[in-house]
Write an enzyme that holds these catalytic residues in place. Structure first.
Site, PDB file in Angstrom:
ATOM      1  CG  ASN A   9      -1.733   1.219   1.390  1.00 26.27           C
ATOM      2  OD1 ASN A   9      -1.764   2.058   0.482  1.00 26.27           O
ATOM      3  ND2 ASN A   9      -2.424   1.374   2.510  1.00 26.27           N
ATOM      4  CE  LYS A  11      -0.246   3.152   4.785  1.00 27.46           C
ATOM      5  NZ  LYS A  11      -0.183   3.236   6.225  1.00 27.46           N
ATOM      6  CG  HIS A  99      -5.946   1.829   5.246  1.00 24.80           C
ATOM      7  ND1 HIS A  99      -5.507   2.752   6.163  1.00 24.80           N
ATOM      8  CD2 HIS A  99      -4.921   0.954   5.058  1.00 24.80           C
ATOM      9  CE1 HIS A  99      -4.244   2.458   6.504  1.00 24.80           C
ATOM     10  NE2 HIS A  99      -3.878   1.372   5.850  1.00 24.80           N
ATOM     11  CD  GLU A 101      -2.982   5.409   6.818  1.00 26.39           C
ATOM     12  OE1 GLU A 101      -2.890   5.382   5.576  1.00 26.39           O
ATOM     13  OE2 GLU A 101      -2.106   4.941   7.565  1.00 26.39           O
ATOM     14  CD  GLU A 170      -3.438  -2.280   7.442  1.00 23.89           C
ATOM     15  OE1 GLU A 170      -2.370  -2.556   6.908  1.00 23.89           O
ATOM     16  OE2 GLU A 170      -4.013  -1.195   7.268  1.00 23.89           O
ATOM     17  N   GLY A 176       2.595   2.468  10.814  1.00 23.53           N
ATOM     18  CA  GLY A 176       3.537   3.584  10.655  1.00 23.53           C
ATOM     19  C   GLY A 176       4.295   3.930  11.922  1.00 23.53           C
ATOM     20  CB  SER A 211       5.332  -1.585  11.991  1.00 18.82           C
ATOM     21  OG  SER A 211       4.950  -0.247  12.248  1.00 18.82           O
TER      22      SER A 211
END
Ligand code: 13P
Length: 256
Positions: A9, A11, A99, A101, A170, A176, A211
């Site tokens: 991904n 992003k 996701h 985000e 996730e 991150g 991560s």
């Protein structure tokens, strides 16, 4: 053979020259290009603006293309959005859905995640549906409650169609941060997700994301309930990504 999936991904990273060079790095890497020989499926999800050029670069290789999001409507007055059919049109086989985000930046709700997943399936895409608890929920010991809700809604709303999707666990606190969940947490949580879907009679691959990198991939993949990895930061470098794919190749297509 059931496949182990490694999904990159990207992003909101990658202008056209950067995306082209990353895609060329993937295509020219033997470990990635021949990963299918060991039952490993590789998917990369560039930003919308780079989909077309990445598609041209990976054409004629087994590397597949995914979008990072799409709208639940087929078309119409939705400024700034793209439809599932548009992703299909540009060569995508997969799309990330829900996701964290997107849930955070675009307030995507559980109901919207269901609607988007249906739109994606209707367009012929495989939705990779993301679930996972926030740091606060994790600290309050609510991981299972959150997953019961998120996965339970998907099972009830999508029914057997959920078997046409992929789930990605996730934990938001691991994304991150450089602090991946421990193999033990991943093992027990993935086993729990499998238990929830099984009560609805659904068997579905579940990826882990947060991560993941070339150093921890092998350990993260060691659980029989982990069917692959959804990789953010480490997918932006072909060599790091190849290290993850190599770990998946050692696991091979043996996941459940
Ligand atoms: P990182 O691998 O950068 O933690 O991101 C994970 C992720 O969000 C993949 O979708």
């Amino acid at each position: 053979m059931t496949k182990t999936m490694i999904v990159g991904n990207w992003k909101m990273n990658g202008t056209q020259p950067v995306a082209r060079s990353l895609a060329e790095g993937l295509v020219n890497n033997d470990i990635i290009r021949s990963a299918h020989a060991d039952g490993v499926q590789v998917v990369c999800c560039p930003p919308f603006t780079a989909l077309s050029l990445v598609q041209q670069t990976i054409a004629d290789t087994p590397i597949q293309l995914g979008g990072q999001a799409c709208h639940h409507q087929r078309q119409g007055a939705h400024t700034g959005d793209v439809s599932a059919a548009m992703l299909r049109d540009v060569g995508c086989s997969h799309v990330l859905v829900g996701h964290s985000e997107r849930r955070r930046d675009h307030h995507e709700s559980d109901d919207q995640v269901v609607a988007i997943s249906i739109a994606a399936i209707d367009a012929g895409l495989v939705p990779i549906i993301c679930v996972g608890e926030t740091l606060e929920e994790h600290q309050q010991g609510l991981t299972r409650n959150v997953l019961q809700r998120q996965v339970g809604i998907l099972c009830s709303a999508l029914g057997n169609n959920l078997s046409r999707c992929v789930l990605a666990y996730e934990p938001v606190w691991a994304i991150g941060t450089g602090l991946a969940a421990t193999a033990e947490h991943v093992e027990t949580t993935h086993a729990y997700i499998a238990e929830v879907t099984r009560t609805h009679g659904i068997v579905i691959p579940v990826l882990y994301g947060g991560s993941a990198n070339a150093s921890n991939a092998e350990e993260l993949l060691s659980s029989e309930h982990v069917n692959g990895l959804l990789v953010g930061g480490a997918s932006l470098d072909a060599i790091s990504f190849a290290g993850i794919v190599a770990a998946a190749r050692r696991k091979g297509g043996a996941s459940s």
